[in-house]
Design a protein around this motif. Structure first.
Motif, PDB file in Angstrom:
ATOM      1  N   MET A  92       0.819  -1.195   0.000  1.00  0.00           N
ATOM      2  CA  MET A  92       0.000   0.000   0.000  1.00  0.00           C
ATOM      3  C   MET A  92       0.858   1.252   0.000  1.00  0.00           C
ATOM      4  N   GLY A  93       1.941   1.212   0.749  1.00  0.00           N
ATOM      5  CA  GLY A  93       2.838   2.352   0.784  1.00  0.00           C
ATOM      6  C   GLY A  93       3.508   2.594  -0.552  1.00  0.00           C
ATOM      7  N   ARG A  94       3.794   1.513  -1.267  1.00  0.00           N
ATOM      8  CA  ARG A  94       4.427   1.632  -2.587  1.00  0.00           C
ATOM      9  C   ARG A  94       3.469   2.280  -3.594  1.00  0.00           C
ATOM     10  N   VAL A  95       2.182   1.917  -3.533  1.00  0.00           N
ATOM     11  CA  VAL A  95       1.182   2.496  -4.424  1.00  0.00           C
ATOM     12  C   VAL A  95       1.069   3.997  -4.174  1.00  0.00           C
ATOM     13  N   ARG A  96       1.058   4.396  -2.904  1.00  0.00           N
ATOM     14  CA  ARG A  96       0.988   5.825  -2.581  1.00  0.00           C
ATOM     15  C   ARG A  96       2.214   6.559  -3.086  1.00  0.00           C
ATOM     16  N   LYS A  97       3.361   5.883  -2.998  1.00  0.00           N
ATOM     17  CA  LYS A  97       4.610   6.504  -3.442  1.00  0.00           C
ATOM     18  C   LYS A  97       4.579   6.737  -4.959  1.00  0.00           C
ATOM     19  N   VAL A  98       4.087   5.716  -5.715  1.00  0.00           N
ATOM     20  CA  VAL A  98       4.011   5.831  -7.180  1.00  0.00           C
ATOM     21  C   VAL A  98       2.980   6.880  -7.570  1.00  0.00           C
ATOM     22  N   LEU A  99       1.790   6.836  -6.947  1.00  0.00           N
ATOM     23  CA  LEU A  99       0.741   7.801  -7.286  1.00  0.00           C
ATOM     24  C   LEU A  99       1.080   9.203  -6.797  1.00  0.00           C
ATOM     25  N   GLY A 100       2.004   9.301  -5.908  1.00  0.00           N
ATOM     26  CA  GLY A 100       2.423  10.606  -5.417  1.00  0.00           C
ATOM     27  C   GLY A 100       3.316  11.346  -6.391  1.00  0.00           C
ATOM     28  N   ARG A 101       3.810  10.685  -7.381  1.00  0.00           N
ATOM     29  CA  ARG A 101       4.657  11.339  -8.393  1.00  0.00           C
ATOM     30  C   ARG A 101       3.777  11.771  -9.563  1.00  0.00           C
ATOM     31  N   PRO A 102       3.617  13.064  -9.754  1.00  0.00           N
ATOM     32  CA  PRO A 102       2.707  13.562 -10.797  1.00  0.00           C
ATOM     33  C   PRO A 102       3.098  13.132 -12.214  1.00  0.00           C
ATOM     34  N   TRP A 103       4.340  12.981 -12.522  1.00  0.00           N
ATOM     35  CA  TRP A 103       4.739  12.615 -13.876  1.00  0.00           C
ATOM     36  C   TRP A 103       4.295  11.196 -14.221  1.00  0.00           C
ATOM     37  N   ILE A 104       4.230  10.306 -13.227  1.00  0.00           N
ATOM     38  CA  ILE A 104       3.778   8.937 -13.484  1.00  0.00           C
ATOM     39  C   ILE A 104       2.286   8.955 -13.847  1.00  0.00           C
ATOM     40  N   ILE A 105       1.523   9.751 -13.132  1.00  0.00           N
ATOM     41  CA  ILE A 105       0.096   9.865 -13.438  1.00  0.00           C
ATOM     42  C   ILE A 105      -0.081  10.440 -14.849  1.00  0.00           C
ATOM     43  N   GLY A 106       0.708  11.429 -15.197  1.00  0.00           N
ATOM     44  CA  GLY A 106       0.648  12.003 -16.545  1.00  0.00           C
ATOM     45  C   GLY A 106       0.962  10.968 -17.612  1.00  0.00           C
ATOM     46  N   VAL A 107       1.980  10.153 -17.382  1.00  0.00           N
ATOM     47  CA  VAL A 107       2.352   9.100 -18.340  1.00  0.00           C
ATOM     48  C   VAL A 107       1.216   8.091 -18.464  1.00  0.00           C
ATOM     49  N   LEU A 108       0.612   7.699 -17.347  1.00  0.00           N
ATOM     50  CA  LEU A 108      -0.498   6.747 -17.379  1.00  0.00           C
ATOM     51  C   LEU A 108      -1.705   7.313 -18.138  1.00  0.00           C
ATOM     52  N   VAL A 109      -2.007   8.581 -17.923  1.00  0.00           N
ATOM     53  CA  VAL A 109      -3.125   9.216 -18.622  1.00  0.00           C
ATOM     54  C   VAL A 109      -2.861   9.259 -20.127  1.00  0.00           C
TER      55      VAL A 109
END
Length: 190
Positions: free
Chosen positions: A1-18
């Motif tokens: 769960m902590g790893r998911v928060r860490k990944v989703l906490g990086r805005p560039w990763i969310i941008g890449v996924l979108v």
């Protein structure tokens, strides 16, 4: 769960996924791969074929395919066999003058792949076998007779009255989205 928060906490990763999801959605819309497994069969009768007992009409003058004789049944003026281009395609194409003097392009026993944005084109391009013939039909003059009604069966496509039939020598099953012929037939007078 902590790893998911860490990944989703990086805005560039969310941008890449979108961007990746939007790209996948656009790719699915553009290529429509599911159509390769969906067949649409259309069986239409030739207009006027059942009306052979109708009063005779005179063929229109001025057409290169006109005849001065009285006509009481549809008349096949030209035809040819479909050859494969981008996709395996078979069947017969006929240019038919109906009893009322109008013309249709008739596809009989058509069998081709389904695809996005398929059209039936009357063209002035020569039919060439193999890859050399895939992209020639939009180089010259053509008339779109409408969307392909089905990738299998027998169908009729009305030719507009103002089309000079002497200017066209072939028919193509044309994919307008990718500018490629699925199959084509040379029209030879009969």
């Amino acid at each position: 769960m902590g790893r998911v928060r860490k990944v989703l906490g990086r805005p560039w990763i969310i941008g890449v996924l979108v961007v990746a999801m939007a790209g996948a959605g656009f790719g699915l819309y553009w290529f429509q791969p599911w159509k390769l497994w969906q067949d649409e069969t259309v069986q239409e009768a030739l207009p006027g074929a059942a009306e052979a007992s109708a009063p005779p009409t005179v063929a229109p003058s001025g057409s290169p395919f006109a005849s001065p004789s009285v006509q009481s049944v549809p008349d096949t003026l030209a035809g040819g066999e479909l050859i494969s281009h981008e996709h395996a395609t078979s069947g017969t194409v006929k240019l038919v003058r109906l009893v009322d003097g109008s013309h249709v392009v008739r596809l009989e026993n058509l069998d081709t792949s389904n695809g996005p944005d398929l059209r039936v084109w009357l063209t002035d391009a020569p039919v060439k076998e193999g890859m050399a013939g895939w992209r020639v039909f939009d180089d010259g003059e053509y008339v779109s007779l409408g969307r392909l009604k089905g990738n299998k069966g027998s169908q009729n496509y009305a030719v507009p009255e103002d089309v000079d039939l002497s200017r066209y020598s072939s028919v193509s099953i044309w994919c307008d989205r990718f500018d490629v012929s699925f199959g084509a037939a040379e029209l030879a007078q009969v």
